[in-house]
Design an enzyme around this catalytic site. Structure first.
Site, PDB file in Angstrom:
ATOM      1  N   THR A  78       5.284   2.315   5.875  1.00 45.67           N
ATOM      2  CA  THR A  78       3.937   1.841   6.189  1.00 45.67           C
ATOM      3  C   THR A  78       3.258   2.846   7.105  1.00 45.67           C
ATOM      4  O   THR A  78       3.860   3.316   8.072  1.00 45.67           O
ATOM      5  CB  THR A  78       3.915   0.449   6.853  1.00 45.67           C
TER       6      THR A  78
ATOM      7  N   GLY B  85       0.819  -1.211   0.000  1.00 45.86           N
ATOM      8  CA  GLY B  85       0.000   0.000   0.000  1.00 45.86           C
ATOM      9  C   GLY B  85       0.846   1.250   0.000  1.00 45.86           C
ATOM     10  O   GLY B  85       1.831   1.337   0.729  1.00 45.86           O
TER      11      GLY B  85
ATOM     12  N   ASP C 243       0.949   2.000   8.940  1.00 42.33           N
ATOM     13  CA  ASP C 243       0.555   1.225  10.114  1.00 42.33           C
ATOM     14  C   ASP C 243       1.582   1.301  11.241  1.00 42.33           C
ATOM     15  O   ASP C 243       1.264   0.967  12.385  1.00 42.33           O
ATOM     16  CB  ASP C 243       0.344  -0.241   9.739  1.00 42.33           C
TER      17      ASP C 243
ATOM     18  N   MET D  17      -7.578   3.004   9.525  1.00 44.07           N
ATOM     19  CA  MET D  17      -6.810   1.824   9.151  1.00 44.07           C
ATOM     20  C   MET D  17      -5.980   1.291  10.318  1.00 44.07           C
ATOM     21  O   MET D  17      -5.499   2.051  11.146  1.00 44.07           O
ATOM     22  CB  MET D  17      -5.894   2.134   7.968  1.00 44.07           C
ATOM     23  N   GLY D  18      -5.787  -0.022  10.318  1.00 41.17           N
ATOM     24  CA  GLY D  18      -5.005  -0.682  11.356  1.00 41.17           C
ATOM     25  C   GLY D  18      -5.537  -2.080  11.592  1.00 41.17           C
ATOM     26  O   GLY D  18      -6.597  -2.239  12.202  1.00 41.17           O
ATOM     27  N   ARG D  19      -4.818  -3.092  11.097  1.00 38.44           N
ATOM     28  CA  ARG D  19      -5.290  -4.475  11.190  1.00 38.44           C
ATOM     29  C   ARG D  19      -5.075  -5.050  12.590  1.00 38.44           C
ATOM     30  O   ARG D  19      -6.013  -5.401  13.287  1.00 38.44           O
ATOM     31  CB  ARG D  19      -4.557  -5.326  10.151  1.00 38.44           C
TER      32      ARG D  19
ATOM     33  N   GLN E  86      -6.396   8.634   4.165  1.00 35.82           N
ATOM     34  CA  GLN E  86      -5.426   8.780   5.258  1.00 35.82           C
ATOM     35  C   GLN E  86      -4.005   8.429   4.839  1.00 35.82           C
ATOM     36  O   GLN E  86      -3.053   8.787   5.526  1.00 35.82           O
ATOM     37  CB  GLN E  86      -5.858   7.938   6.455  1.00 35.82           C
ATOM     38  N   ARG E  87      -3.847   7.747   3.725  1.00 33.95           N
ATOM     39  CA  ARG E  87      -2.497   7.378   3.300  1.00 33.95           C
ATOM     40  C   ARG E  87      -2.019   8.158   2.073  1.00 33.95           C
ATOM     41  O   ARG E  87      -0.876   7.984   1.661  1.00 33.95           O
ATOM     42  CB  ARG E  87      -2.424   5.879   3.020  1.00 33.95           C
TER      43      ARG E  87
ATOM     44  N   GLU F  35      -9.936  -0.393  12.165  1.00 40.21           N
ATOM     45  CA  GLU F  35     -10.668  -1.325  11.316  1.00 40.21           C
ATOM     46  C   GLU F  35     -10.509  -2.763  11.798  1.00 40.21           C
ATOM     47  O   GLU F  35     -11.349  -3.616  11.523  1.00 40.21           O
ATOM     48  CB  GLU F  35     -10.171  -1.228   9.872  1.00 40.21           C
TER      49      GLU F  35
END
Length: 408
Positions: free
Chosen positions: A141, A12, A143, A187-189, A299-300, A244
């Site tokens: 990233t 991403g 993240d 976002m954030g797995r 956001q990215r 998320e």
């Protein structure tokens, strides 16, 4: 004989991934006594296997390079291609034959965890076969979940976007006196760093977002409803931030409550929809005005909220990687090390870490930084993130809109 440099991007995009590309390219061009030519892979390893290569020196001018630095997204294109675990697979021989055709001596891959997996496999194959190709990973990233580094390029700008947007949403939500809830899905797995950045939106104690939910803590819908009820006791207009990837005590993602999540090529579930599920839950159980907002790719990729600190660090990471490879380093990733300066000012230096100690591992938010009943974050989180969002670079404009570099 001089060797050539090959660089690619994977996974991403971020708002500053091209900043790292800028760093790799400019450092490569400044070392012409050692590097013969600079090439770019189009769409990463997957595109390279198809023969898609850009002659960067001939196709990008000096003016283009300056535009590239503040262009969001992956200029060279990206992919999510997983190399086989078995180093005896024919794809490796094919890749290194293509390296030989282009006289590649230096390979750079800009990406996150899965990209570092690629760097690991290529460097191990090179070592196994006695290849002289030096393979380096440049981190990126939003993240912020790579281990062995204080933070990652892309996170600072994304955090700035999240904090700014949540503050704007909170201001908008406060105009009416009737009870309302706004759920912001971020976002954030498995790592909640980016969602935690929402804390910076607060202007004073007990300001919105009143609650922040990270995937590191088990999420209970009953406790969430209780939190919302309690919040309404002191504030008619509540804003909450949710990752998320929030999941219950059994490990089931909340977004799966309303349907099965898909799976990408690396076996990761594609997550989206927890905000909408919670919106419908609150509407059904509490009967108040509620909306959910999924920040999604904005956001990215927002150049309008670039962090100058983030951009400068991204470019420096690319440059540092090339300089290290020229000294003989391979199989490494560039790492960021935060320095405690004498005046407590934020400072950073760069080092190299074994990419095998990075790939397929995940840095999550420290448990001690998660407060409340798993619904907030501590001052340590604020102190950690705030330096990374500082400064605003000048993004070139034309006719009132940002000017980006596009591949023709």
């Amino acid at each position: 004989m001089k060797k050539n440099l090959l660089v690619g991007q994977s996974g991403g995009p971020t708002a500053v991934i091209n900043g790292s590309l800028y760093g790799v390219i400019t450092e490569g061009l400044q070392n012409k006594e050692a590097i013969g030519h600079v090439y770019g892979m189009l769409n990463g390893i997957e595109g390279f296997l198809k023969g898609n290569v850009m002659d960067i020196e001939n196709d990008i001018s000096d003016n283009d390079l300056e535009l590239l630095k503040t262009t969001p997204g992956s200029f060279l294109g990206s992919c999510r291609y997983k190399l086989p675990e078995d180093l005896a697979d024919p794809v490796y021989e094919k890749l290194f034959a293509k390296f030989d055709e282009l006289n590649i001596g230096y390979f750079f891959y800009i990406g996150g965890n899965d990209s570092m997996d690629t760097v690991s496999k290529l460097s191990r194959y090179a070592d196994k076969t006695g290849s002289s190709v030096r393979v380096m990973g440049v981190p990126k990233t939003i993240d912020n979940d790579l281990v062995q580094t204080d933070h990652t390029p892309g996170f600072g700008s994304a955090a700035k976007y999240v904090a700014t947007t949540v503050r704007e949403i909170s201001t908008d939500a406060s105009v009416y006196d009737t009870k309302s809830l706004t759920i912001v899905e971020i976002m954030g797995r498995h790592a909640g760093w980016l969602t935690a950045a929402g804390v910076l939106a607060r202007k004073f104690k007990n300001d919105n977002p009143v609650y922040i939910y990270l995937p590191e803590s088990d999420f209970s819908t009953d406790e969430f409803l209780a939190d919302v009820k309690k919040g309404f006791e002191t504030n008619n207009n509540l804003v909450v931030c949710v990752s998320e990837g929030i999941q219950d005590a059994t490990g089931t993602f909340i977004c799966e409550y309303s349907g099965e999540a898909g799976v990408d090529t690396f076996g990761h579930k594609t997550l989206t929809g927890c905000g909408k599920y919670l919106e419908n839950l609150v509407k059904d159980k509490l009967g108040v005005k509620v909306r959910s907002i999924e920040l999604n790719v904005s956001q990215r990729c927002s150049s309008s909220m670039l962090s100058l600190t983030d951009l400068n660090e991204a470019a420096a990471a690319g440059s540092f990687g090339v300089a290290a490879a020229l000294k003989g380093e391979t199989g490494k990733m560039i790492a960021f090390n935060r320095i405690n300066a004498a005046d407590n000012a934020y400072a950073l230096n760069y080092s190299l870490v074994d990419v095998n100690e990075v790939c397929n591992k995940e840095k999550t938010v420290p448990v001690e930084w998660i407060t409340g009943n798993g619904n907030d974050v501590s001052q340590e989180m604020v102190d950690y993130i705030r330096p990374l969002i500082q400064g605003t670079p000048v993004v070139p404009e034309k006719d009132g809109l940002p000017l980006f570099l596009y591949r023709k």
